[in-house]
Enzyme design. Structure first.
Site, mmCIF file in Angstrom:
data_model
loop_
_atom_site.group_PDB
_atom_site.id
_atom_site.type_symbol
_atom_site.label_atom_id
_atom_site.label_comp_id
_atom_site.label_asym_id
_atom_site.label_seq_id
_atom_site.Cartn_x
_atom_site.Cartn_y
_atom_site.Cartn_z
ATOM 1 N N ASP A 127 -3.006 -2.778 10.381
ATOM 2 C CA ASP A 127 -2.797 -2.034 9.149
ATOM 3 C C ASP A 127 -1.948 -0.815 9.522
ATOM 4 O OD1 ASP A 127 -3.409 -0.835 6.529
ATOM 5 O OD2 ASP A 127 -4.783 0.453 7.640
ATOM 6 N N ASP A 187 -1.513 2.613 7.185
ATOM 7 C CA ASP A 187 -2.063 3.887 6.724
ATOM 8 C C ASP A 187 -3.485 4.098 7.228
ATOM 9 O OD1 ASP A 187 0.081 4.983 5.112
ATOM 10 O OD2 ASP A 187 -0.274 3.339 3.717
ATOM 11 N N SER A 215 0.727 -3.965 5.425
ATOM 12 C CA SER A 215 0.358 -2.736 4.734
ATOM 13 C C SER A 215 0.405 -2.845 3.219
ATOM 14 C CB SER A 215 1.287 -1.603 5.176
ATOM 15 O OG SER A 215 1.071 -0.459 4.390
ATOM 16 N N ALA A 216 -0.606 -2.260 2.590
ATOM 17 C CA ALA A 216 -0.630 -2.163 1.126
ATOM 18 C C ALA A 216 0.100 -0.896 0.678
ATOM 19 C CB ALA A 216 -2.077 -2.145 0.631
ATOM 20 N N LYS A 266 -4.945 -8.696 1.581
ATOM 21 C CA LYS A 266 -4.135 -8.753 2.801
ATOM 22 C C LYS A 266 -4.479 -10.013 3.572
ATOM 23 C CE LYS A 266 -3.389 -4.582 4.698
ATOM 24 N NZ LYS A 266 -3.779 -3.264 5.193
ATOM 25 N N ASP A 295 -8.746 -0.244 9.103
ATOM 26 C CA ASP A 295 -9.668 0.852 8.785
ATOM 27 C C ASP A 295 -10.471 0.564 7.530
ATOM 28 O OD1 ASP A 295 -8.213 3.260 6.631
ATOM 29 O OD2 ASP A 295 -7.451 1.265 7.005
#
Length: 296
Positions: free
Chosen positions: A41, A43, A161-162, A210, A235
């Site tokens: 991931d 962020d 990543s979103a 994801k 996370d």
């Protein structure tokens, strides 16, 4: 295990099944660099969660709070955050309940950003002026060792990543670690011929999708079918599905950064991740494990 990876002695480290983890790390080492890939991931995983007692910005925050967004736009984006973020981290709601609400949040946020007529040419400056920070190591750049080790050993790094792809790519670029082994799948902006944002390219990636559904047609994992050893970094609970598209997984080590509401979420994280790092702003443990796996 601490003899081989001393970083696992850190006070921030929690492991529910040490023997199992030892076995996985041993297997990753035996399989070697040629079999390894890293899926991460971005962020709050590669970037920091907090600095000097304040929250560090995510790639969305960087854009939302930048000078290219009107005061009205900033207020609306903040209102969305205050409404939807508690839903995102609510331990009492199921993923089924959360998913449509996350789609709603991301869609509304992206629509608001499109209304701001953001210029492609402003992105580098927006990132330069932001407080974006990648994870560090005792005054040094832990992220640099991380990216360097992977690059030097030709290990593919897949960032899923979103967030906003254009922003996070720029962060990595400005940190001078955007190497050829780095691949990003994220929400990218689409600009017209004048360089003005007109929409976001699909498919929409939010925190709870994801997985393979948004990777259809990329063929990324198929090209890496011999890379059957995986280190996964995340996370959130949504990050646990990031490796679902890998055709055959022999060994997978899941490392979770538990940044927020540590007491409440500890049990859930320990159930799901092999190694949990509580309020740890560094990449020490990840780098220590990589060093052990990759050292002859």
């Amino acid at each position: 295990l601490c003899l081989q990876v001393p970083e696992l002695e850190k006070a921030t480290v929690r492991i529910r099944q040490p023997e199992r983890v030892r076995g996985i790390i041993q297997s990753l080492r035996e399989q070697g660099a040629a079999k390894l890939q890293v899926i991460s991931d971005f962020d709050m995983t590669l970037s920091r969660f907090g600095c000097n007692g304040r929250r560090c910005p995510t790639s969305h925050n960087i854009l939302d709070t930048s000078r290219v967004i009107s005061e009205d736009g900033k207020k609306k984006l903040k209102d969305l955050l205050h409404y939807y973020y508690p839903i995102e981290i609510d331990p009492n709601r199921t993923l089924e309940e959360k998913r449509p609400l996350m789609v709603e949040w991301w869609t509304k946020a992206h629509e608001l950003l499109v209304q701001q007529k953001i210029h492609k040419g402003d992105i580098a400056q927006i990132v330069r002026e932001s407080e974006a920070m990648l994870r560090y190591r005792h005054g040094m750049d832990g992220f640099k060792e991380f990216f360097d080790q992977l690059h030097k050993n030709n290990i593919p790094l897949f960032i899923f990543s979103a967030g906003v792809g254009d922003i996070l790519e720029e962060i990595i670029r400005q940190a001078n670690v955007f190497y050829s082994n780095v691949n990003v799948v994220s929400n990218y902006m689409d600009f017209n011929d004048d360089g003005v944002l007109t929409h976001f390219k699909g498919p929409l990636i939010h925190i709870y999708n994801k997985n393979n559904t948004v990777l259809q047609g990329t063929g990324y994992f198929q090209q890496l079918s011999t890379r059957t050893s995986i280190i996964l970094l995340g996370d959130s609970m949504g990050d646990l599905t990031m490796a679902d598209g890998v055709p055959s997984v022999e060994n997978i080590l899941k490392i979770g950064f538990l940044n927020d509401k540590v007491e409440e979420q500890r049990g859930k994280y320990l159930d799901s991740y092999d190694i949990v790092l509580e309020s740890d702003e560094t990449l020490d443990v990840v780098n220590g494990i990589l060093r052990y796996i990759l050292t002859e």
